[in-house]
Motif scaffolding. Sequence first.
Motif, PDB file in Angstrom:
ATOM      1  N   GLY A 717       0.787  -1.227   0.000  1.00  0.00           N
ATOM      2  CA  GLY A 717       0.000   0.000   0.000  1.00  0.00           C
ATOM      3  C   GLY A 717       0.814   1.269   0.000  1.00  0.00           C
ATOM      4  O   GLY A 717       0.288   2.354  -0.310  1.00  0.00           O
ATOM      5  N   ARG A 784      -5.062   3.603  -7.242  1.00  0.00           N
ATOM      6  CA  ARG A 784      -5.963   3.137  -6.186  1.00  0.00           C
ATOM      7  C   ARG A 784      -6.430   1.712  -6.453  1.00  0.00           C
ATOM      8  O   ARG A 784      -6.725   0.961  -5.522  1.00  0.00           O
ATOM      9  CB  ARG A 784      -7.165   4.073  -6.093  1.00  0.00           C
ATOM     10  CG  ARG A 784      -6.782   5.493  -5.678  1.00  0.00           C
ATOM     11  CD  ARG A 784      -7.978   6.415  -5.699  1.00  0.00           C
ATOM     12  NE  ARG A 784      -7.627   7.750  -5.217  1.00  0.00           N
ATOM     13  CZ  ARG A 784      -8.490   8.754  -5.131  1.00  0.00           C
ATOM     14  NH1 ARG A 784      -9.762   8.584  -5.505  1.00  0.00           N
ATOM     15  NH2 ARG A 784      -8.094   9.933  -4.683  1.00  0.00           N
ATOM     16  N   ARG A 785      -6.535   1.353  -7.709  1.00  0.00           N
ATOM     17  CA  ARG A 785      -6.890  -0.030  -8.051  1.00  0.00           C
ATOM     18  C   ARG A 785      -6.529  -0.272  -9.506  1.00  0.00           C
ATOM     19  O   ARG A 785      -6.265   0.669 -10.268  1.00  0.00           O
ATOM     20  CB  ARG A 785      -8.376  -0.317  -7.813  1.00  0.00           C
ATOM     21  CG  ARG A 785      -9.327   0.227  -8.846  1.00  0.00           C
ATOM     22  CD  ARG A 785     -10.764  -0.184  -8.511  1.00  0.00           C
ATOM     23  NE  ARG A 785     -11.676   0.058  -9.611  1.00  0.00           N
ATOM     24  CZ  ARG A 785     -11.950  -0.805 -10.574  1.00  0.00           C
ATOM     25  NH1 ARG A 785     -11.355  -1.986 -10.588  1.00  0.00           N
ATOM     26  NH2 ARG A 785     -12.806  -0.513 -11.535  1.00  0.00           N
ATOM     27  N   ASP A 813     -12.607   5.359 -13.894  1.00  0.00           N
ATOM     28  CA  ASP A 813     -12.193   5.318 -12.485  1.00  0.00           C
ATOM     29  C   ASP A 813     -11.019   6.274 -12.261  1.00  0.00           C
ATOM     30  O   ASP A 813     -10.043   6.254 -13.022  1.00  0.00           O
ATOM     31  CB  ASP A 813     -11.753   3.908 -12.085  1.00  0.00           C
ATOM     32  CG  ASP A 813     -12.924   2.997 -11.786  1.00  0.00           C
ATOM     33  OD1 ASP A 813     -14.067   3.479 -11.879  1.00  0.00           O
ATOM     34  OD2 ASP A 813     -12.684   1.827 -11.479  1.00  0.00           O
ATOM     35  N   VAL A 815      -7.880   6.757 -10.768  1.00  0.00           N
ATOM     36  CA  VAL A 815      -6.892   5.875 -10.138  1.00  0.00           C
ATOM     37  C   VAL A 815      -5.774   6.661  -9.452  1.00  0.00           C
ATOM     38  O   VAL A 815      -5.115   6.147  -8.544  1.00  0.00           O
ATOM     39  CB  VAL A 815      -6.310   4.885 -11.169  1.00  0.00           C
ATOM     40  CG1 VAL A 815      -7.377   3.921 -11.650  1.00  0.00           C
ATOM     41  CG2 VAL A 815      -5.676   5.601 -12.354  1.00  0.00           C
ATOM     42  N   VAL A 816      -5.532   7.893  -9.882  1.00  0.00           N
ATOM     43  CA  VAL A 816      -4.553   8.766  -9.236  1.00  0.00           C
ATOM     44  C   VAL A 816      -5.182  10.152  -9.102  1.00  0.00           C
ATOM     45  O   VAL A 816      -5.700  10.689 -10.089  1.00  0.00           O
ATOM     46  CB  VAL A 816      -3.233   8.854 -10.051  1.00  0.00           C
ATOM     47  CG1 VAL A 816      -2.302   9.907  -9.451  1.00  0.00           C
ATOM     48  CG2 VAL A 816      -2.545   7.500 -10.111  1.00  0.00           C
ATOM     49  N   HIS A 817      -5.125  10.725  -7.887  1.00  0.00           N
ATOM     50  CA  HIS A 817      -5.788  12.010  -7.638  1.00  0.00           C
ATOM     51  C   HIS A 817      -4.774  13.073  -7.211  1.00  0.00           C
ATOM     52  O   HIS A 817      -4.162  12.978  -6.135  1.00  0.00           O
ATOM     53  CB  HIS A 817      -6.858  11.863  -6.554  1.00  0.00           C
ATOM     54  CG  HIS A 817      -7.523  13.161  -6.189  1.00  0.00           C
ATOM     55  ND1 HIS A 817      -8.373  13.817  -7.046  1.00  0.00           N
ATOM     56  CD2 HIS A 817      -7.435  13.928  -5.067  1.00  0.00           C
ATOM     57  CE1 HIS A 817      -8.810  14.920  -6.471  1.00  0.00           C
ATOM     58  NE2 HIS A 817      -8.237  15.026  -5.263  1.00  0.00           N
TER      59      HIS A 817
END
Length: 850
Positions: A717, A784-785, A813, A815-817
């Motif tokens: 993680g 994130r996934r 989706d 996935v990166v913010h």
Amino acid sequence: KAALYSLEPAVRRQALRQLGTRRVAEAAAEITGRLEDEEPSVRFQAATALGRIGDPESVRPLTEALLRGEKDDLARFAMFTALNQVGRQNPATWPAIVQSMIGRDPEHRDLAPLVLRETYDPALVTALSTFSLSPEVSLPRRLIAIGLLADLHRQLPPWKGEWWVYHPVNQPPPKKSVDWTGTQEVASTLRRLLESGTGEIRTAAIEWIGKAEITSAAQDLRTLFDRHPDVETHQKVLPVLGRLHDTNCGPMVVALLDTPGSSGPLLEIALETAAEVGSPTNHLTPLLAASIAALSTNAALTLPQAVKSLEVLGRLRDPAALGALTNRLQDTNLPVAVAAIRALASAGGPASTLLPALQDPRPELLHAAVAAVGSLRGREAVPRLIELAGRTEFREEAFRALAAMPDLRALDLFVDHLASENFSLRDLAAQALGSLRKEALPRLEQRASTLKPEVLAAVQALYPQDDPAHKGPLFASQAAVRRPEDYLAHALAHPGSPLNGQRLFLNPSGVACVRCHRSLDAGGDVGPDLGGMGSQFDRRTLAESVLWPSKVVREGYLQTVLELRSGDTVAGLIKGESAESLTLRDAQGRNQTLPKTDIVSRKTSSLSLMPEGLHAALSPEEFTDLIAYLESLKSSTRGPFADPPKGFLPIFTGTNLSGWNPSGGTAPGWEAKGGILERGTTEEDLPTGSSIADFRLQLEWRWADAPRPETFELVDGDGNPARDSQGRPATRPALGAGEGGILVRGFAKAAIALSCRPVGSGDLPGYRTDPGSPKEVRAGVLPRRQADRPIGAWNLMEVVARGDKVTILLNGDEVVHEAPLPGLPPRGPIVLQHGTGRIQFRNLFVQPLE
């Protein structure tokens, strides 16, 4: 009619539609004038109206309109359809239509098949016959007419299936097998053409007699064979006689087989003809087999000829030829020995003769011998087969051979395979144990306490109403097994991983869906093509169709069950049938052609060929992944030349590299074609020709190569390499196809990964793996996934770069913010990267945010 001259195309269209619907014959001349209208939709309506009215005078203007080279597809379709309708309503016009449509200009030679398609009209047959036989017509035009005529020899059988289910257009076309009033004239004309003095005409007649299977022409072909002793004619006539199963050609075939020095191609054609006319067994079979058996000993044969001779002996299945096959079983020439083994199995020879081959050190020969012994039920080979089942390279083949002749000596192997991931092997094990259930019970009871729950449940299922068994140790405890309903509930409650589901789908050693079903350009054709399945059915229906495949069985996928004289039962889908044989495709995707003389009974089962219990080899999580993959197979309405979203500008034309690469718009290895930008086999970056600051980039990409099994390292993680319980790098099997990326502002460290790794595309490994990066930076660039679609499908990615922060959306989706990328330059090009595999891009759009 006055409305035909309106300045408004819509009015002209409506007028033509009404005149055609009402079939106003007196308006035909004025309607004809609209075939030259400037508006394609008006020309379409004019042609449609003329077809409905059916005026013979329309033939010439419709023909001229087509020959002018109508560019609009719909108008062109309406014109050739109208000609067909005029001919059907006025058979006397067929000669004129044939004369004009079988064009002198090669550019228009595709028109005749379109105009005359599937038109079973005796007057049309007569017109084509006259045209084909006329020496005044040019050779190319006569050849076209012969093909069109032969295609009308028989009609298709009536359609009895269902429309709009499981892509019926993808099924093999049915055979034209129904005679009609024109059948005799077609056959008569083709037979007359065999007498033509022109070699090309004779050749065309021979070819089409074979394709149309005109058995009445067999005598004419034999006469032609005798009159023209040249090798070229014999090479053309013999295959057609074989296709017609003309047993009267036997003497000429034997003569060729017995003639020393027959030419290579002709000899091989004669061998194939012998196989076709000599099977199923008839009065000619022993004669042919004797000639070929003698031929097979000829040292002058080439390797292909020697192999072919043995293969044909196997197909003839004549007992007198077994000696010739036995003599070649351990030939020093490997292809010859393998061919002899397979032929002996086909001919039903004694399995005992194969025992020496089972000791041969050559792997390919050993594989063939194992399969042959299994098909011949050679119990004397059981000990050697058990030994071979312990070797990885022969395990499955040896087990299949043992399962074909259940023997108590192989009991442990059968029990072990009840836990196999491969359903077909698990099913074979259950069948073998079922046939041994009485003798095997004491030994199974001894092992009962050591059996895994799923194996114990499978063994208990063999004794459903056996009181002695139920009172013994085999049923001392009830095996706890998951019910199909448990799998369904899990699949409906969890999303699953489509990528892992694709791996399960393609794994030939597991549930092996790919053997029977096709998806994303890979797979078999036993079952329906699953392309677009996710658009047709909801998740529950997809899951239920796997758990209970016989709940709903569509037309075309009902299995046929055959009882054979040998006592065996064979089940599969009918893939071909002739007067002499039937071809079935089994659940493993293998075709088996059986002589009808070997079939005792034939019935259609209400059960699907897809077996029950496929889910049992999967965990609920794996089953859910498989359903997630099936659900992801959705039809796409988006093509390679999509319009840019509002506010975006295209940065790829779809046809060239304009706007890319500062060196002048060329980049070795990158190809732009049909809206697709592709990079092949070597690493090469492709930058835009200009720099940009803040932007929003939208693009689609996919892997074009077939997926392959790989093993990838996992990350935790925090973005660090994950470790297993022993401290080793944690890994996971997955499918791979390549590596690529997108550089933000041309900065190498800011490479957004496009990959098949479990971490997911959108990862920025340049920051994540940099030990000098702060922990929050490394964690921020970790997706994130995994939101990638299955390999082969198009992914939609959006990248937003503002200042030194990046946000990435993949297939909807995030996935990166807003991940911070320290050191990111304020401006730079967008760069496409290629590492391995074939990566394709399309629909690349950018929105400047500065």
